[in-house]
Write a protein that holds these residues in place. Structure first.
Motif, short mmCIF file in Angstrom:
data_model
loop_
_atom_site.label_atom_id
_atom_site.label_comp_id
_atom_site.label_asym_id
_atom_site.label_seq_id
_atom_site.Cartn_x
_atom_site.Cartn_y
_atom_site.Cartn_z
N PHE A 44 0.84 -1.20 0.00
CA PHE A 44 0.00 0.00 0.00
C PHE A 44 0.88 1.26 0.00
N GLY A 45 1.89 1.27 0.87
CA GLY A 45 2.73 2.46 1.03
C GLY A 45 3.47 2.84 -0.23
N HIS A 46 4.06 1.85 -0.91
CA HIS A 46 4.78 2.15 -2.15
C HIS A 46 3.86 2.73 -3.21
N ALA A 47 2.60 2.31 -3.20
CA ALA A 47 1.65 2.86 -4.18
C ALA A 47 1.45 4.36 -3.96
N PHE A 48 1.33 4.76 -2.71
CA PHE A 48 1.20 6.18 -2.41
C PHE A 48 2.46 6.95 -2.83
N GLU A 49 3.62 6.37 -2.55
CA GLU A 49 4.86 7.03 -2.94
C GLU A 49 4.95 7.21 -4.45
N ALA A 50 4.54 6.18 -5.19
CA ALA A 50 4.59 6.26 -6.65
C ALA A 50 3.68 7.37 -7.17
N ILE A 51 2.51 7.49 -6.58
CA ILE A 51 1.54 8.48 -7.05
C ILE A 51 2.05 9.91 -6.86
N VAL A 52 2.79 10.14 -5.78
CA VAL A 52 3.33 11.49 -5.56
C VAL A 52 4.71 11.66 -6.19
N GLY A 53 5.10 10.70 -7.02
CA GLY A 53 6.37 10.81 -7.73
C GLY A 53 7.57 10.70 -6.82
N PHE A 54 7.45 9.93 -5.73
CA PHE A 54 8.53 9.73 -4.78
C PHE A 54 9.05 11.05 -4.21
N ASP A 55 8.16 12.02 -4.08
CA ASP A 55 8.53 13.34 -3.57
C ASP A 55 8.46 13.31 -2.04
N GLU A 56 9.62 13.28 -1.39
CA GLU A 56 9.64 13.15 0.06
C GLU A 56 9.20 14.41 0.78
N SER A 57 9.16 15.55 0.08
CA SER A 57 8.61 16.74 0.71
C SER A 57 7.10 16.58 0.91
N VAL A 58 6.50 15.74 0.08
CA VAL A 58 5.08 15.46 0.20
C VAL A 58 4.83 14.29 1.14
N LEU A 59 5.62 13.23 0.97
CA LEU A 59 5.38 12.00 1.72
C LEU A 59 6.70 11.27 1.95
#
Length: 370
Positions: A251-266
């Motif tokens: 589940f978590g990797h899916a969220f990261e992919a959707i935000v383009g692996f932007d750590e400022s977001v997630l």
């Protein structure tokens, strides 16, 4: 006081040293691993600015010749472009296969460095010097190395075990509170997947540990590394029990992919926290996990400031179909079907292969809307 945890992998065995002030001793600790005193350091530029002076001086005092290759912080460095730049830099240094490469920074640095070490000249030994909580308890131990691809996180990589891991607790004093919380998610994961007593300890001590109480951080890190070392020793290549360490990650990797692996977001740890809560809720929806354990798992996440995703990112682009599409690229999937780490309760995670796709789609639609 220094803790030493052994990772037993026959000829690939190594130890993890955990303690305060270890960067100042690094030269003496690393020198016995070397055939000649020659290393290349791949470092997160932020971590190096904060702690590189002490580390570099320690190497110099041990008569170790070192060269520095800096990379930008963040998931953006886990890319083909960064891999090419780093490997070309390593080749330009004319390292021999018997030399050492050192990863200095967080999980991104360790993943990229380990992958580069594993493929440069068909394999050069490397040492992990993790400077973040998440890297100290999780990514620096176990030999998983990777970069990201457009299809998803960590899809291009190799298993390449480090020769040694040096985790200096002193580096955690400079971490932002958000990064400490993100690292705590991986600590809490150990309790949630297989150790109810440790989960109870985490629930009780999260506030003090995250406030910087060294004794509590040291205990949490030591317990987490010991648990991971046992699992990796039993299943180095994730053919069985090691998959449990991916609780919440699909589940978590899916969220990261959707935000383009932007750590400022997630942050990765935030995504894992959200994913673990979803794994517990999905397990309950499937009649596997009692509701009280779902609520207790969410309470532990909230106690560490790790609320589930809608509270982290209100109004985020969490379309259920997009999440499912990202999950479909997960490395654990087999025969075109999803593999998830589910649970029968706190401390009772298990691997479920062939998960019904429509059940997951229905769950995502309901869970995202809530």
């Amino acid at each position: 006081m220094k803790q030493t945890v052994a990772v037993a992998l026959d000829q690939r065995s190594y130890v993890v040293d955990i303690g305060q002030g270890l960067l100042a001793e690094a030269g003496a600790l690393i020198r016995p691993l070397m055939k000649r005193p020659r290393v290349a350091i791949i470092a997160d530029s932020t971590a190096w600015a904060l702690h590189g002076g002490v580390f570099g001086e320690s190497l110099t005092q041990a008569s170790i010749i070192w060269d520095l290759i800096e990379i930008a912080p963040g998931e953006g460095s886990k890319s083909f472009a960064s891999l090419e730049r780093v490997t070309e830099a390593l080749l330009a240094l004319n390292l021999e296969r018997s030399d050492l490469i050192i990863a200095f920074g967080g999980g991104v640095t360790g993943d990229l460095t380990g992958f580069a070490a594993g493929i440069t000249k068909r394999g050069i030994d490397f040492v992990q010097v993790p400077t973040t909580l998440l890297a100290q308890v999780d990514s620096s131990v176990g030999g998983k190395t990777a970069i990201n691809a457009s299809a998803g996180k960590n899809l291009i990589g190799v298993f390449w075990q480090p020769r040694y891991v040096l985790a200096d607790l002193s580096t955690l004093a400079t971490l932002p509170a958000r990064d400490l919380r993100a690292g705590w998610a991986e600590i809490l994961k150990i309790g949630l997947l297989g150790d109810r007593a440790f989960f109870d300890w985490c629930l009780a001590h999260a506030p003090t540990a995250l406030a910087g109480t060294v004794e509590h951080l040291a205990y949490a890190i030591g317990q987490s590394v010991q648990a991971k070392a046992r699992i990796v020793a039993e299943d180095e290549r994730e053919a069985g029990v090691r998959a449990l360490l991916n609780l919440g990650h699909t589940f978590g990797h899916a969220f990261e992919a959707i935000v383009g692996f932007d750590e400022s977001v997630l942050r990765h740890g935030e995504a894992v926290a959200c994913g673990m809560a979803m794994a517990f809720r999905f397990s309950h929806a499937q009649g596997l996990c009692p509701q009280e354990d779902v609520l207790l798992a969410e309470k532990a996440l909230q106690a560490a400031g790790l609320a589930y995703l809608p509270r982290l990112l209100p109004g985020g682009p969490w379309h259920p179909d997009a999440l499912f599409e990202a999950m479909s690229h997960d490395k654990k999937n087999e025969n075109g079907a999803l593999t998830l780490i589910l649970t029968r309760g706190i401390g009772a995670a298990f691997v479920q292969k062939g998960v019904d796709a429509e059940a997951v789609r229905a769950f995502l639609k309901e869970d995202v809307q809530r």
